[in-house]
Design an enzyme around this catalytic site. Structure first.
Site, PDB file in Angstrom:
ATOM      1  N   HIS A  35       0.736  -1.159   0.196  1.00  0.00           N
ATOM      2  CA  HIS A  35       0.080   0.125  -0.185  1.00  0.00           C
ATOM      3  C   HIS A  35       0.865   1.397  -0.060  1.00  0.00           C
ATOM      4  O   HIS A  35       0.134   2.519  -0.139  1.00  0.00           O
ATOM      5  CB  HIS A  35      -1.076   0.017   1.189  1.00  0.00           C
ATOM      6  CG  HIS A  35      -2.308   0.529   0.864  1.00  0.00           C
ATOM      7  ND1 HIS A  35      -3.487   0.208   1.612  1.00  0.00           N
ATOM      8  CD2 HIS A  35      -2.666   1.189  -0.191  1.00  0.00           C
ATOM      9  CE1 HIS A  35      -4.469   0.743   1.025  1.00  0.00           C
ATOM     10  NE2 HIS A  35      -4.171   1.379  -0.106  1.00  0.00           N
ATOM     11  N   ASP A  63      -9.561  -1.091   4.109  1.00  0.00           N
ATOM     12  CA  ASP A  63      -8.027  -1.678   4.729  1.00  0.00           C
ATOM     13  C   ASP A  63      -8.422  -2.236   5.996  1.00  0.00           C
ATOM     14  O   ASP A  63      -9.073  -1.660   6.654  1.00  0.00           O
ATOM     15  CB  ASP A  63      -7.021  -0.623   4.763  1.00  0.00           C
ATOM     16  CG  ASP A  63      -5.643  -1.277   4.475  1.00  0.00           C
ATOM     17  OD1 ASP A  63      -5.442  -2.049   5.273  1.00  0.00           O
ATOM     18  OD2 ASP A  63      -4.658  -0.512   4.169  1.00  0.00           O
ATOM     19  N   ASP A  67      -2.628   2.594   8.397  1.00  0.00           N
ATOM     20  CA  ASP A  67      -1.537   2.941   7.531  1.00  0.00           C
ATOM     21  C   ASP A  67      -1.181   4.510   7.500  1.00  0.00           C
ATOM     22  O   ASP A  67      -0.827   5.278   6.663  1.00  0.00           O
ATOM     23  CB  ASP A  67      -1.686   2.727   6.010  1.00  0.00           C
ATOM     24  CG  ASP A  67      -1.725   1.127   5.668  1.00  0.00           C
ATOM     25  OD1 ASP A  67      -1.543   0.421   6.708  1.00  0.00           O
ATOM     26  OD2 ASP A  67      -2.213   0.783   4.507  1.00  0.00           O
ATOM     27  N   ASP A 169      -7.138  -2.203  -0.265  1.00  0.00           N
ATOM     28  CA  ASP A 169      -6.219  -3.282   0.202  1.00  0.00           C
ATOM     29  C   ASP A 169      -7.091  -4.572   0.428  1.00  0.00           C
ATOM     30  O   ASP A 169      -7.937  -4.431   1.132  1.00  0.00           O
ATOM     31  CB  ASP A 169      -5.445  -2.801   1.488  1.00  0.00           C
ATOM     32  CG  ASP A 169      -4.241  -3.721   1.821  1.00  0.00           C
ATOM     33  OD1 ASP A 169      -4.516  -4.896   1.677  1.00  0.00           O
ATOM     34  OD2 ASP A 169      -3.522  -3.319   2.466  1.00  0.00           O
ATOM     35  N   GLU A 214      -1.836  -5.475  -2.616  1.00  0.00           N
ATOM     36  CA  GLU A 214      -1.395  -6.555  -1.299  1.00  0.00           C
ATOM     37  C   GLU A 214      -2.027  -7.778  -2.073  1.00  0.00           C
ATOM     38  O   GLU A 214      -2.191  -8.588  -1.343  1.00  0.00           O
ATOM     39  CB  GLU A 214      -1.965  -6.286  -0.230  1.00  0.00           C
ATOM     40  CG  GLU A 214      -1.432  -4.869   0.492  1.00  0.00           C
ATOM     41  CD  GLU A 214       0.165  -5.289   0.871  1.00  0.00           C
ATOM     42  OE1 GLU A 214       0.512  -6.430   0.790  1.00  0.00           O
ATOM     43  OE2 GLU A 214       0.554  -4.244   1.420  1.00  0.00           O
TER      44      GLU A 214
END
Length: 247
Positions: A35, A63, A67, A169, A214
């Protein structure tokens, strides 16, 4: 930070590539990669939309993880845990080789950022989310309200007719749907919920860019169907974001 020079160089090239297409009004699809590539994809989209439309983009970040660690709060030093911090200006570097190429026109506002599917968030990230008033829907919220209501609230927060960058993701999905990914976390979205998110964003008519990251078939054991199932899930998410419908 781990390998900052290499990641900075790669994401800068990605930003230039995405910018070159987005400034022409094309919807840009990018397949990752971890990511951290979003530093480039979102940075390029943000700049292009500012120049082309004179507007800020909104980002829907789907996600299991936030992050949004800064280099100071990260326990691992992995840059794929920091992209949102750099994109919002919460993390900065002056050195051009260490993300100093990110300028104001590459950045996004925390007010136009929405998370969906969070369930593995570091203590430092929780503090950052709270202190900056960032809109985040965890799996608790999805369990409580249902994915339909969560999407209504997410899109209402962004505002109507706002250019949207969807950064998805695949580890947002529960590992039963997408096991071949770097950091799987149990208790995630079903594939149908993931598809619904993508369908809703497409229906706004405001989607300008999509990341799918991912998906990593190499992580599956030999002859394991997990890699195939993860690729199938990723393809489904992309098709739905591009407008495929059930009827």
């Amino acid at each position: 930070m781990k390998n900052p020079r290499a990641v900075s160089a790669v994401t800068r090239r990605i930003a230039d590539q995405v910018y070159s297409h987005a400034k022409e009004g094309r919807l840009v699809l990018t397949l990752g990669g971890d990511h951290s590539i979003a530093i480039g994809t979102i940075g390029g989209t943000a700049k292009a939309i500012r120049e082309r439309l004179g507007r800020e983009i909104a980002v829907i970040w789907v996600d299991a993880h936030a992050d949004i660690n800064t280099p100071e709060t990260s326990g691992s030093g992995n840059i794929h845990g920091m992209p949102v911090a750099f994109l919002t200006g919460l993390a900065t570097e002056e050195n051009e080789d260490f993300f100093g190429w990110l300028k104001t026109d590459n950045l996004i506002s925390v007010k136009k950022l929405v998370y969906i599917g969070l369930r593995d968030v570091d203590p430092g990230e929780k503090r950052i989310l709270r202190e900056n008033g960032i809109k985040a829907f965890s799996m608790f919220d999805i369990d409580r309200h249902g994915i339909g209501r969560v999407m209504e609230m997410a899109l209402a927060h962004i505002g109507s007719d706002t250019p949207i960058h969807l950064s998805f993701d695949v580890d947002a999905l529960d590992p039963m749907w997408a096991p071949s990914t770097g950091t799987p976390v149990r208790g995630g979205l079903t594939l149908r919920e993931g598809d619904y998110i993508c369908e809703c964003v497409h229906e706004t008519g405001s989607l300008v860019a999509v990341d799918l990251v991912e998906v990593n078939p190499s992580l599956a054991p030999a002859n394991d169907i997990g890699a195939h199932e993860t690729v199938r899930a990723g393809c489904s998410l992309v098709r739905c974001s591009l407008g495929e419908s059930l009827l």
